[in-house]
Design a protein around this motif. Structure first.
Motif, short mmCIF file in Angstrom:
data_model
loop_
_atom_site.label_atom_id
_atom_site.label_comp_id
_atom_site.label_asym_id
_atom_site.label_seq_id
_atom_site.Cartn_x
_atom_site.Cartn_y
_atom_site.Cartn_z
N LYS A 22 0.70 -1.29 -0.04
CA LYS A 22 -0.04 0.00 -0.02
C LYS A 22 0.75 1.27 -0.06
CE LYS A 22 -3.97 2.17 2.40
NZ LYS A 22 -4.97 1.75 3.43
N PRO A 26 0.15 2.99 -3.88
CA PRO A 26 -1.20 3.52 -3.31
C PRO A 26 -2.08 3.43 -4.19
CG PRO A 26 0.56 5.37 -3.66
CD PRO A 26 1.12 4.11 -3.64
N ASN A 27 -1.64 3.74 -5.39
CA ASN A 27 -2.93 3.68 -6.56
C ASN A 27 -3.39 2.55 -6.70
OD1 ASN A 27 -2.91 6.54 -6.99
ND2 ASN A 27 -1.34 6.27 -8.50
N ALA A 29 -3.25 0.01 -4.30
CA ALA A 29 -3.77 -0.51 -3.22
C ALA A 29 -5.25 0.37 -3.11
CB ALA A 29 -3.04 0.00 -2.22
N SER A 30 -5.52 1.54 -3.80
CA SER A 30 -6.85 1.82 -3.61
C SER A 30 -7.80 1.14 -4.41
CB SER A 30 -6.73 3.41 -4.22
OG SER A 30 -6.27 3.49 -5.59
N ILE A 31 -7.61 0.24 -5.27
CA ILE A 31 -8.51 -0.51 -6.25
C ILE A 31 -8.68 -1.73 -5.26
CG2 ILE A 31 -8.54 -1.88 -8.23
CD1 ILE A 31 -6.64 -0.06 -9.56
N ASP A 33 -8.94 -3.55 -1.42
CA ASP A 33 -8.77 -3.38 0.00
C ASP A 33 -7.83 -4.53 0.59
OD1 ASP A 33 -10.66 -5.12 0.70
OD2 ASP A 33 -12.32 -3.75 0.74
#
Length: 399
Positions: A22, A26-27, A29-31, A33
């Protein structure tokens, strides 16, 4: 080494790795959880049988075939990470990565090399998060993860990043869960590599010619409009692209009726035949920079058709009378540099001007595109329709 999916240390290992993931991506991981990723990982793990290697390290088998060495996992992984091809190439690609050992050793031993991991199935993408401390992997500065992507997205990424030379590491057992996907991807990557090599050879062969033409056309090109002005102007309409293969002769008698229902887009080699048949194409596409290609326009009335071209074609092309001229972005290095701050509009290119013609039809908004005269098979041992410029020239010069 005992391993259990129900052991709290397994969940703890996953959480630590997902946190690193993450933080690093981060991008991505945003897709997805953590809970969903954990469920994927468990799904992947239930398809394996976890075993202990001879030297006590955790490994696993898939369909009774070992993902890693059953004797010494670390030594096998280190051997892969330090092989000669890895040191020579800037980029190394892993097709899947098992429990992550080999990719981890590569990251430790090659901090300045680009590392790509391609995985088709998310259960196997997150599987190593359960079993292996991936701290060194996620701290690698040039790590790229391509998880769950289709072929078009992967090839597009390679072209966008200009990845031409690479070392591909593929453990057959680690790709067994989706063998067809990885087989096809390997073939596509190899084909893409050959295409790049062909393009480089073409650049070497025609580079001076492109430069000469761009300089000669510079003043004229600055006064011309770009195809960007035509984008989606014919939205929802039909188009027909006319190439100059032998079968074009069968289409010519039908063109007048076809023209009533379609935007007619003609490649340069077919223009003379189409006009002789009494049809004026709406657009004529000419992209080849060679002098002999411009000769397809000899003794041809061009004043009622719109030319779609680019700045490195032979300068004589622009001396013909045209209804209008629109340029697309140059496909060649010098042209790209000159046009950097003034884009005309980009059209796709390929091994034939017909490729560009098809993309132009798509670019102007046509949603149904017919292709005619695009034989590509040397019908009746012919390359072009009878009476083409090159055939006429050959007959004229023969004795």
């Amino acid at each position: 080494m005992n391993f259990s999916l129900n052991d709290p240390s397994t969940k703890k290992c996953f959480s630590k790795n997902f946190s690193l993931f993450k933080s690093r991506f981060p991008n991505l991981a945003s897709i997805i959880d953590e809970k969903k990723a954990y469920d994927y990982a468990i799904n992947g793990a239930t398809q394996l049988e976890f075993v202990e290697s001879k030297n006590g390290e955790l490994t696993a088998t898939y369909q009774k075939k070992a993902l890693h060495s059953l004797y010494n996992v670390k030594r096998e992984s280190l051997s892969l990470a330090q092989n000669e091809k890895c040191s020579k190439n800037e980029t190394t690609i892993f097709f899947s990565y098992g429990l992550g050992y080999s990719a981890l050793e590569f990251a430790k031993n090659n901090p300045e090399k680009r590392l790509l991991i391609i995985e088709s199935d998310l259960p196997f993408a997150f599987l190593p998060f359960l079993t292996t401390d991936l701290s060194d992997l996620f701290s690698h500065k040039k790590l790229i993860l391509l998880f769950g992507l289709n072929f078009e997205e992967i090839i597009g990424f390679f072209e966008n990043q200009q990845i031409e030379q690479y070392n591909l590491l593929r453990n057959p057992t680690q790709t067994l869960h989706n063998q067809l996907y990885f087989d096809q991807l390997e073939e596509l990557l190899e084909r893409n590599k050959k295409k790049i090599q062909i393009n480089n050879n073409t650049l070497q062969k025609f580079g001076k010619l492109w430069c000469r033409n761009v300089f000669k056309n510079f003043a004229m090109a600055n006064k011309m409009s770009g195809v960007e002005n035509l984008k989606d102007k014919f939205k929802g309409q039909r188009a027909i692209v006319l190439a100059a293969g032998p079968s074009l002769a069968q289409i010519l008698p039908l063109l007048k009726k076809i023209q009533e229902k379609c935007i007619v887009i003609c490649v340069d080699t077919a223009l003379k035949h189409v006009i002789k048949a009494g049809i004026i194409p709406d657009f004529t596409i000419l992209m080849d920079s060679q002098y002999w290609n411009s000769r397809h326009l000899d003794f041809t009335e061009t004043q009622d058709t719109v030319l779609i071209s680019e700045s490195s074609v032979h300068h004589s092309v622009f001396r013909h009378k045209w209804k209008n001229i629109f340029l697309c972005d140059s496909q060649y290095p010098l042209g790209k540099i000159i046009e950097k701050d003034a884009s005309y509009g980009k059209l796709g290119s390929g091994g034939s001007v017909a490729t560009c013609s098809w993309d132009f039809a798509r670019f102007i908004g046509c949603n149904t595109i017919f292709m005619a005269g695009l034989d590509l098979g040397y019908s009746e041992n012919q390359t072009h329709i009878k009476g083409s410029t090159f055939e006429t020239k050959a007959l004229f010069e023969s004795d």
